[in-house]
Design a protein around this motif. Structure first.
Motif, mmCIF file in Angstrom:
data_model
loop_
_atom_site.group_PDB
_atom_site.id
_atom_site.type_symbol
_atom_site.label_atom_id
_atom_site.label_comp_id
_atom_site.label_asym_id
_atom_site.label_seq_id
_atom_site.Cartn_x
_atom_site.Cartn_y
_atom_site.Cartn_z
ATOM 1 N N GLU A 195 -27.185 -24.316 8.269
ATOM 2 C CA GLU A 195 -26.958 -24.052 6.603
ATOM 3 C C GLU A 195 -27.499 -22.557 6.473
ATOM 4 N N LYS A 196 -28.869 -22.325 7.250
ATOM 5 C CA LYS A 196 -29.419 -20.964 7.033
ATOM 6 C C LYS A 196 -28.739 -20.127 7.811
ATOM 7 N N TYR A 206 -24.639 -15.050 7.142
ATOM 8 C CA TYR A 206 -23.543 -14.546 7.290
ATOM 9 C C TYR A 206 -23.023 -14.146 5.882
ATOM 10 N N TYR A 207 -23.019 -15.190 4.928
ATOM 11 C CA TYR A 207 -22.603 -14.994 3.681
ATOM 12 C C TYR A 207 -23.291 -13.759 2.777
ATOM 13 N N ARG A 208 -24.542 -13.844 3.098
ATOM 14 C CA ARG A 208 -25.264 -12.808 2.561
ATOM 15 C C ARG A 208 -25.116 -11.445 3.198
ATOM 16 N N GLU A 246 -17.265 -16.380 9.625
ATOM 17 C CA GLU A 246 -18.334 -16.667 10.342
ATOM 18 C C GLU A 246 -19.243 -17.965 9.235
ATOM 19 N N ALA A 247 -19.244 -17.474 8.233
ATOM 20 C CA ALA A 247 -19.932 -18.440 7.108
ATOM 21 C C ALA A 247 -18.960 -19.607 7.031
ATOM 22 N N LEU A 248 -17.727 -19.517 6.896
ATOM 23 C CA LEU A 248 -16.983 -20.650 6.780
ATOM 24 C C LEU A 248 -16.938 -21.427 8.077
ATOM 25 N N LYS A 249 -16.964 -21.131 9.207
ATOM 26 C CA LYS A 249 -16.963 -21.962 10.443
ATOM 27 C C LYS A 249 -18.448 -22.787 10.357
ATOM 28 N N LEU A 250 -19.455 -22.284 9.597
ATOM 29 C CA LEU A 250 -20.550 -23.108 9.632
ATOM 30 C C LEU A 250 -21.093 -23.953 8.182
ATOM 31 N N GLU A 251 -20.471 -23.251 7.255
ATOM 32 C CA GLU A 251 -20.795 -24.199 5.821
ATOM 33 C C GLU A 251 -19.898 -25.248 5.596
ATOM 34 N N THR A 254 -18.939 -26.399 -2.709
ATOM 35 C CA THR A 254 -19.257 -25.458 -3.662
ATOM 36 C C THR A 254 -19.531 -24.088 -2.701
ATOM 37 N N ASP A 255 -20.375 -24.197 -1.861
ATOM 38 C CA ASP A 255 -20.804 -23.014 -1.148
ATOM 39 C C ASP A 255 -19.504 -22.207 -0.583
ATOM 40 N N ARG A 256 -18.739 -23.180 0.209
ATOM 41 C CA ARG A 256 -17.307 -22.889 0.915
ATOM 42 C C ARG A 256 -16.557 -22.133 -0.376
ATOM 43 N N SER A 257 -16.486 -22.683 -1.669
ATOM 44 C CA SER A 257 -15.772 -22.201 -2.337
ATOM 45 C C SER A 257 -16.174 -20.684 -2.888
ATOM 46 N N PHE A 258 -17.386 -20.473 -2.691
ATOM 47 C CA PHE A 258 -17.876 -19.098 -3.183
ATOM 48 C C PHE A 258 -17.285 -18.151 -1.946
ATOM 49 N N VAL A 259 -17.494 -18.508 -0.853
ATOM 50 C CA VAL A 259 -17.003 -17.610 0.329
ATOM 51 C C VAL A 259 -15.617 -17.420 0.362
#
Length: 173
Positions: A32-33, A38-40, A60-65, A69-74
């Motif tokens: 998660e971190k 990656y998102y940041r 990369e964030a999508l591969k891990l998240e 809700t967090d995926r939706s923002f990515v």
């Protein structure tokens, strides 16, 4: 070197420091971190207009998240990049994916409406009146959803819907 370590202005450095503190305080898994990092970095690159770098970080964030809700923002931010690049078909795909995960994301609803409205204007300019009206009606439906979530936002869209008779009752006020 990660983008978060290269930021050279006060606001970016402050955001990075705060984000790092939050990550240390909140109970989160390593995965998660890493997804958040990656998102940041994607957001930082996007704000600098470095869209290719931002997209790489978001992918990369999508591969891990895993959090919807967090995926939706990515996904939403990827849509923003494609919108900025004039790739509205691709942008719509990402906005719709974001809405599947987070149907109350009024920003994505608004952006879908903006794209549909723009396409309606183009159809009207090209004397495709029936297609234009259908696109305007679709845009209005997305704006109604966005306004029902955030009634004080999208005032210009509200005025357009009132002026074109697409608002219906003033249930949002």
């Amino acid at each position: 070197m990660p983008r978060s370590q290269r930021n050279d202005n006060f606001i970016d450095k402050s955001f990075t420091v705060m984000a790092d503190i939050i990550l240390k305080i909140l109970p989160a898994t390593k995965k998660e971190k890493e997804a958040f990092a990656y998102y940041r970095d994607g957001m930082s690159a996007q704000s600098d207009g470095e869209y290719a770098e931002a997209l790489e970080n978001y992918e990369e964030a999508l591969k891990l998240e895993e959090d919807p809700t967090d995926r939706s923002f990515v996904l939403y931010n990827i849509g923003l990049i494609h919108t900025s690049n004039g790739e509205t078909d691709r942008a719509l795909g990402y906005y719709f994916q974001a809405l599947e995960l987070n149907p109350r994301m009024c920003q994505a609803l608004n952006n879908v409406a903006v794209i549909l409205h723009s396409r309606g204007e183009q159809a009207a300019e090209e004397d495709r009146a029936e297609e234009a009206e259908a696109l305007f009606d679709q845009a209005a439906e997305y704006w109604k959803q966005a306004i029902s979530i955030a009634p004080n936002n999208y005032i210009e869209a509200q005025n357009w819907m009132k002026n074109t008779g697409r608002m219906g009752a003033d249930v949002f006020f």
